[in-house]
Design an enzyme around this catalytic site. Structure first.
Site, PDB file in Angstrom:
ATOM      1  N   GLU A  56       0.834  -1.201   0.000  1.00  0.00           N
ATOM      2  CA  GLU A  56       0.000   0.000   0.000  1.00  0.00           C
ATOM      3  C   GLU A  56       0.872   1.255   0.000  1.00  0.00           C
ATOM      4  O   GLU A  56       0.626   2.223  -0.733  1.00  0.00           O
ATOM      5  CB  GLU A  56      -0.915   0.020   1.234  1.00  0.00           C
ATOM      6  CG  GLU A  56      -1.881  -1.153   1.335  1.00  0.00           C
ATOM      7  CD  GLU A  56      -1.299  -2.360   2.084  1.00  0.00           C
ATOM      8  OE1 GLU A  56      -0.068  -2.567   2.019  1.00  0.00           O
ATOM      9  OE2 GLU A  56      -2.078  -3.077   2.732  1.00  0.00           O
ATOM     10  N   LEU A 323      13.462 -40.334   2.490  1.00  0.00           N
ATOM     11  CA  LEU A 323      12.921 -39.153   3.174  1.00  0.00           C
ATOM     12  C   LEU A 323      11.575 -38.750   2.566  1.00  0.00           C
ATOM     13  O   LEU A 323      10.617 -38.436   3.285  1.00  0.00           O
ATOM     14  CB  LEU A 323      13.914 -37.986   3.102  1.00  0.00           C
ATOM     15  CG  LEU A 323      13.459 -36.724   3.850  1.00  0.00           C
ATOM     16  CD1 LEU A 323      13.270 -37.005   5.335  1.00  0.00           C
ATOM     17  CD2 LEU A 323      14.443 -35.582   3.651  1.00  0.00           C
TER      18      LEU A 323
END
Lengths: 404, 404
Positions: A56, A323
């Protein structure tokens, strides 16, 4: 509540602006803002990096009070209401005499959600909420995951032959996929706050796990940002203490002679029963996590909690099949990114996803296909976990006047 | 030689017409023909079924001599020059006073290639050859394979989980893919002259292996042809003699109570050392082929030779992983059609492609990705064999005046 076609166009523009921050804003979210007056865009801003101006502020910065008076602001995320690294954006919009603010989605932090909007409403600003909310959420899957679940958005990478193999029986795996697929991985690494791998992978491949900015794939002018692209933190699971001093001086990951990643952080994860060595490198630190000796793996949930506490929005898991299987088996992933090469590696080659075994089709793991992309002769498929659907679903939050 | 834009458009139309025969013309090729006068199409034809009119005849049938005089004919395949099931098309074009004939490709049979064109040229017709030749070849991969190699075009179907598994360790495999992928298989079956499977698969799944016309996928008006869609011959490898009388009366494949395929031919393949039983069903016949006892499989090359001799243009292989691997390992396939489901079946599940084992990446089998199609949550990938490239490459054939 209905929005006009012009509202949609301006918010879409704000979302496009927000995307420019994808490689740099973490741990902050990607946010874009457009200021419109008399149906014309007069200001554009996006958040680039923590500690610098919010979207903004960047959109307002070159505008005079006369220009912003009675203008409309389109913001992809609820303007902040607290004094943080910068003054609250809600106040800045009020001070600029903005007449109407269109917000795509609420702040995901339940402690502050709605407060920026209330601040605006109390100042007489016409606030509209929910335009292109799903698109706005898609900008910040990692940030939202951390805010809403205290854990990062987890992407697990797999590279597979057509017959579901990640390496030959003797461990050979260079290269399953082609150059285009390997370059594509760079974009995922660059979006990640941290890359998770294992000592086994790092040693076997002498992997750098770094981001090479020149291989990134994006479609907007970006020269100034490329310079700012951060190298993700590397988190390396090392249950056997393989990454000792000797390896640290030999491996490319640790600023060895091949390395171009000096200064980036490496976190070595050891068992909580281990005694930790003194770090040999000043960019290396050690943490300890619970280890499940019977399953022969770290407590992935504890790892994700650690990531959440350490402001890691996006975790990119790039290691071996074991993993990856840990994440999938425990349903602790949000998406699987699978590269499939036009190769058949045959019997005795290593399975890309050693989960199970399963005795009935109902036990098998169901995914949901999200995207499909051709990369040379390879394909990239992204699949989402069922739990992902909840994670990114639009959350309805009642906005009530505060009772304070 | 250059062709005009209009030439391209008319030949493209002829190719589209030819495609309408894809489910019905075998063992004949798909052929289309367009007759053009004053830059307007005045006649269209395509070959529908062996024993019925050729494309040229069907295009000319409603035209007067006045209309066809000085017209141009676009034909996807060289007009025939011999009296076969119908009179030679070359003569019919000559008799119709066609002035110019544009031919996409020569007849692939080396004994007759060029003869139709010479006949036309000798009658003073202006003949042009080679327009959209690759597209014309793509219409008839099976027919061309049989003409050029004496063997059918072989498509091997696989259905796999994302991690390369075709069944659980206990054999369960219903259903890996979804309904859309299973319906898609119908189109491949319908294009095939024969479906190859095994007694093991037929018994385990009680498979009908039939074509259900209502599930076929095509985009042209086709009501009258749907009625004529043939059920492919089923060729079932039965090395152990499992398909005995008892099974034949119980299995859907053999007109069991569930079957809708009455009247179609079933070929049961037995070892050449076996004694053949008397057939229990009048649509069943037996053949014998060499069997490699050490590799525990039939001689696939001999099977393909048998198919060639029996006018099978397209062979669709739909069985278990072992048979598919036999074709792949020996490089006896032209394309792999792989359906990948968004499922992970995990350890101990059965590999979809048990070839090898391989000790080096250079030994792994390299394919070439050809098409990629989304079918609900599943994908269909088609990969071609390296040898395929030769099979479908444009063949340059010199056209010389015959020396007879």
């Amino acid at each position: 509540m209905s929005f006009s076609l012009a509202d949609h166009e301006f918010m879409a523009k704000a979302i496009k602006l927000a995307q420019r921050g994808q490689f740099t804003t973490s741990p902050n979210p990607n946010v874009g803002c457009v200021i419109v007056k008399n149906n014309e865009i007069i200001g554009e801003g996006w958040h680039k990096k923590a500690g610098t101006g919010h979207a903004e502020v960047n959109a307002l910065v070159n505008l005079t009070a006369e220009q912003t008076t009675d203008a409309t602001a389109y913001v992809t995320l609820e303007p902040c209401s607290h004094f943080g690294r910068t003054p609250p954006c809600a106040n800045q919009l009020i001070d600029a005499n903005i007449k109407r603010v269109v917000v795509a989605m609420l702040d995901p932090n339940p402690l502050v959600a709605g407060k920026g909007i209330l601040l605006l409403m109390q100042a007489g600003v016409d606030v509209k909420l929910g335009l292109l909310e799903l698109d706005a959420r898609a900008l910040n899957l990692g940030f939202l995951s951390r805010m809403e679940t205290k854990r990062p958005f987890v992407s697990v990478k797999m590279a597979s032959s057509l017959d579901g193999k990640s390496a030959l029986g003797n461990g050979q795996s260079k290269w399953i996929t082609g150059a285009e697929a390997r370059a594509d991985v760079q974009t995922y690494r660059a979006k990640a706050c941290a890359i998770l791998s294992t000592a086994t992978t790092v040693i076997a491949d002498n992997a750098k796990l770094n981001v090479r900015a020149e291989q990134l794939n994006f479609s907007y002018p970006f020269d100034d940002v490329v310079k700012e692209i951060r190298q993700p933190i590397k988190i390396i699971l090392d249950s056997r203490g393989d990454l000792d001093d000797k390896h640290q001086s030999e491996l490319a990951l640790f600023d060895g002679k091949e390395s171009t990643v000096s200064g980036t952080s490496i976190i070595i994860v050891r068992k909580d029963s281990d005694e930790l060595p003194a770090s040999a490198h000043n960019n290396v630190s050690y943490i300890q996590l619970p280890y499940d000796e019977s399953a022969n793996r770290f407590d992935i949930g504890a790892l994700l909690d650690w990531c959440g506490k350490n402001e890691i929005n996006n975790l990119w898991v790039e290691a071996g099949a074991k993993l990856a299987a840990s994440f999938v088996e425990q349903s602790l992933f949000d998406q699987l990114i699978v590269y499939i090469a036009p190769k058949i590696m045959g019997m005795n080659a290593q399975d890309v996803m050693p989960v199970g075994p399963f005795d009935a089709m109902e036990q098998t793991i169901e995914l949901q296909l999200k995207t499909l992309t051709l990369l040379g002769q390879d394909m990239r498929l992204s699949y989402v976990n069922k739990s992902y659907v909840n994670k990114v679903a639009v959350k309805a939050v009642d906005i009530k006047e505060s009772e304070e």
